[in-house]
Design a protein around this motif. Structure first.
Motif, PDB file in Angstrom:
ATOM      1  N   LEU A 152       0.919  -1.162  -0.140  1.00 42.05           N
ATOM      2  CA  LEU A 152      -0.084   0.158  -0.006  1.00 42.05           C
ATOM      3  C   LEU A 152       0.597   1.412  -0.054  1.00 42.05           C
ATOM      4  O   LEU A 152       0.489   2.213  -0.548  1.00 42.05           O
ATOM      5  CB  LEU A 152      -1.082  -0.111   1.399  1.00 42.05           C
ATOM      6  N   THR A 153       2.079   1.313   0.822  1.00 44.03           N
ATOM      7  CA  THR A 153       2.905   2.435   0.618  1.00 44.03           C
ATOM      8  C   THR A 153       3.406   2.522  -0.713  1.00 44.03           C
ATOM      9  O   THR A 153       3.722   3.719  -1.328  1.00 44.03           O
ATOM     10  CB  THR A 153       4.277   2.196   1.689  1.00 44.03           C
ATOM     11  N   ARG A 154       3.758   1.714  -1.359  1.00 45.10           N
ATOM     12  CA  ARG A 154       4.252   1.550  -2.937  1.00 45.10           C
ATOM     13  C   ARG A 154       3.388   2.534  -3.568  1.00 45.10           C
ATOM     14  O   ARG A 154       3.457   3.209  -4.444  1.00 45.10           O
ATOM     15  CB  ARG A 154       4.726   0.331  -3.227  1.00 45.10           C
ATOM     16  N   HIS A 155       1.870   1.924  -3.563  1.00 48.02           N
ATOM     17  CA  HIS A 155       0.991   2.421  -4.244  1.00 48.02           C
ATOM     18  C   HIS A 155       0.788   3.877  -3.803  1.00 48.02           C
ATOM     19  O   HIS A 155       0.523   4.799  -4.764  1.00 48.02           O
ATOM     20  CB  HIS A 155      -0.341   1.602  -3.801  1.00 48.02           C
ATOM     21  N   ILE A 156       0.846   4.432  -2.556  1.00 50.41           N
ATOM     22  CA  ILE A 156       0.653   5.713  -1.953  1.00 50.41           C
ATOM     23  C   ILE A 156       1.651   6.734  -2.931  1.00 50.41           C
ATOM     24  O   ILE A 156       1.414   7.857  -3.291  1.00 50.41           O
ATOM     25  CB  ILE A 156       0.615   5.788  -0.563  1.00 50.41           C
ATOM     26  N   VAL A 157       2.907   5.939  -2.992  1.00 52.22           N
ATOM     27  CA  VAL A 157       3.990   6.848  -3.551  1.00 52.22           C
ATOM     28  C   VAL A 157       3.844   7.055  -4.815  1.00 52.22           C
ATOM     29  O   VAL A 157       4.027   8.161  -5.517  1.00 52.22           O
ATOM     30  CB  VAL A 157       5.146   6.086  -3.227  1.00 52.22           C
ATOM     31  N   ASN A 158       3.306   5.884  -5.445  1.00 50.88           N
ATOM     32  CA  ASN A 158       3.164   6.169  -7.070  1.00 50.88           C
ATOM     33  C   ASN A 158       1.766   6.988  -7.249  1.00 50.88           C
ATOM     34  O   ASN A 158       1.774   7.894  -8.158  1.00 50.88           O
ATOM     35  CB  ASN A 158       2.714   4.946  -7.681  1.00 50.88           C
ATOM     36  N   LEU A 159       0.716   7.183  -6.482  1.00 51.34           N
ATOM     37  CA  LEU A 159      -0.237   8.090  -6.481  1.00 51.34           C
ATOM     38  C   LEU A 159       0.332   9.744  -6.095  1.00 51.34           C
ATOM     39  O   LEU A 159      -0.076  10.599  -6.904  1.00 51.34           O
ATOM     40  CB  LEU A 159      -1.315   7.562  -5.296  1.00 51.34           C
ATOM     41  N   SER A 160       1.063   9.605  -5.189  1.00 51.57           N
ATOM     42  CA  SER A 160       1.444  10.983  -4.729  1.00 51.57           C
ATOM     43  C   SER A 160       2.512  11.626  -5.966  1.00 51.57           C
ATOM     44  O   SER A 160       2.331  12.774  -6.383  1.00 51.57           O
ATOM     45  CB  SER A 160       2.585  10.942  -3.609  1.00 51.57           C
ATOM     46  N   LYS A 161       3.442  10.532  -6.663  1.00 52.95           N
ATOM     47  CA  LYS A 161       4.072  11.271  -7.889  1.00 52.95           C
ATOM     48  C   LYS A 161       3.102  11.697  -9.231  1.00 52.95           C
ATOM     49  O   LYS A 161       3.460  12.807  -9.584  1.00 52.95           O
ATOM     50  CB  LYS A 161       5.013  10.252  -8.377  1.00 52.95           C
ATOM     51  N   LYS A 162       2.077  10.831  -9.313  1.00 53.64           N
ATOM     52  CA  LYS A 162       1.058  11.102 -10.535  1.00 53.64           C
ATOM     53  C   LYS A 162       0.334  12.556  -9.989  1.00 53.64           C
ATOM     54  O   LYS A 162      -0.127  13.135 -10.854  1.00 53.64           O
ATOM     55  CB  LYS A 162       0.224  10.124 -10.534  1.00 53.64           C
ATOM     56  N   ALA A 163       0.168  12.859  -8.592  1.00 54.09           N
ATOM     57  CA  ALA A 163      -0.717  13.800  -8.487  1.00 54.09           C
ATOM     58  C   ALA A 163       0.242  15.183  -8.162  1.00 54.09           C
ATOM     59  O   ALA A 163      -0.301  16.027  -7.624  1.00 54.09           O
ATOM     60  CB  ALA A 163      -1.632  13.516  -7.240  1.00 54.09           C
ATOM     61  N   LYS A 164       1.643  14.745  -8.294  1.00 54.47           N
ATOM     62  CA  LYS A 164       2.362  16.038  -8.142  1.00 54.47           C
ATOM     63  C   LYS A 164       2.382  16.447  -6.633  1.00 54.47           C
ATOM     64  O   LYS A 164       2.449  17.798  -6.586  1.00 54.47           O
ATOM     65  CB  LYS A 164       2.296  17.239  -9.278  1.00 54.47           C
TER      66      LYS A 164
END
Length: 281
Positions: free
Chosen positions: A90-102
């Protein structure tokens, strides 16, 4: 007029998140809070209920916020929730979301005792989660907390349950130490770490000013209750937690408790410039 901070908080219905969201709301921070379970809104807060933190439900709503504070975690495994699934995947998913959301920065709560030499499954999952954040290219602050104490914290609830039964069990000698920190200090520190440069891109022990043996802490906590305090052999404690999923301690609860992990409060105090409360008081 300065633009108000806009912050995302994951795990919004949890103990730390509730206290943090209340504090941020009073600071007029614009909050976007995400949880698998429904929760009551504070002022200036919008909520997202998502069972799996699905990108389609979240991404557009968290675009270009200032910081994401990731508070989802599990400290006890079951057939439904395992460490890798929650703490790492889930942390990996949140990191990817954060990068996409800038989103520019992630603040993450790991665990005191996490290191490259650990052999505990819980700590390994937290270490791997840390690495996902560190290698993301985003700014970060990673805190490694000891026991966080406040109304309805997990340790206090466990001790209160035992007090209600009339007896508190101490696994082993009780001479191992903990460094509890009050949740009011934790939320101030998280808020400060959003913009306080000395806390940026660092891994920091999140510990209170007092190091106290578990036995002493239990005796202070139960003072005035006429509760019996009984020590049991570690072998018995481990047996109980292996055969009884409803036992007061889980396997890693015991591992962490008797691990006698030490944190550097002086470093935390110097970096944060915060005056910390004594939980013992």
């Amino acid at each position: 007029m300065a633009k108000p901070l806009k912050i995302v908080v994951t795990g919004a219905s949890g103990f730390i998140a509730k206290n943090l969201r209340r504090y941020l709301s009073k600071k007029n921070v614009e909050l976007i809070s995400i949880s698998r379970n429904d929760f009551k809104n504070f002022q200036n807060e919008s909520k997202i209920i998502s069972q799996n933190y699905n990108e389609k439900n979240i991404l557009k709503k968290i675009k270009n916020v200032d910081t994401l504070i990731h508070l989802v975690g599990v400290g006890k495994q079951s057939i439904h929730n395992d460490y890798d699934k929650i703490n790492f995947d889930l942390t990996r998913h949140i990191v990817n979301l954060s990068k996409k959301a800038k989103i520019r920065k992630i603040i993450f709560l790991s665990g005191l005792g996490v290191s490259t030499s650990t052999s505990l499954g819980y700590f390994i999952s937290k270490y791997n989660a840390e690495q996902q954040i560190i290698n993301s290219g985003l700014d970060f602050t990673i805190f490694r907390p000891s026991y966080i104490i406040g109304k309805d914290d997990l340790l206090s609830k466990t001790l209160k349950k035992q007090i209600k039964r009339g007896e508190i069990i101490i696994p082993g000698s009780g001479t191992y130490s903990i460094q509890p920190i009050h949740v009011s200090d934790v939320v101030k520190l998280i808020f400060k770490s959003i913009s306080h440069l000395p806390l940026n891109n660092k891994i920091i022990d999140l510990v209170g000013p007092d190091s106290v043996t578990f036995e002493k802490y239990v005796r202070i906590f139960s003072k005035g209750t006429n509760t019996k305090i009984r020590k049991i052999p570690l072998e018995e404690a481990y047996h109980n937690t292996i055969v009884n999923s409803k036992y007061d301690f889980g396997i890693d609860d015991l591992n962490i408790l008797i691990g006698n992990f030490k944190g550097n409060h002086d470093k935390l105090s110097k970096l944060s410039k915060i005056k910390f409360h004594s939980v013992l008081d």
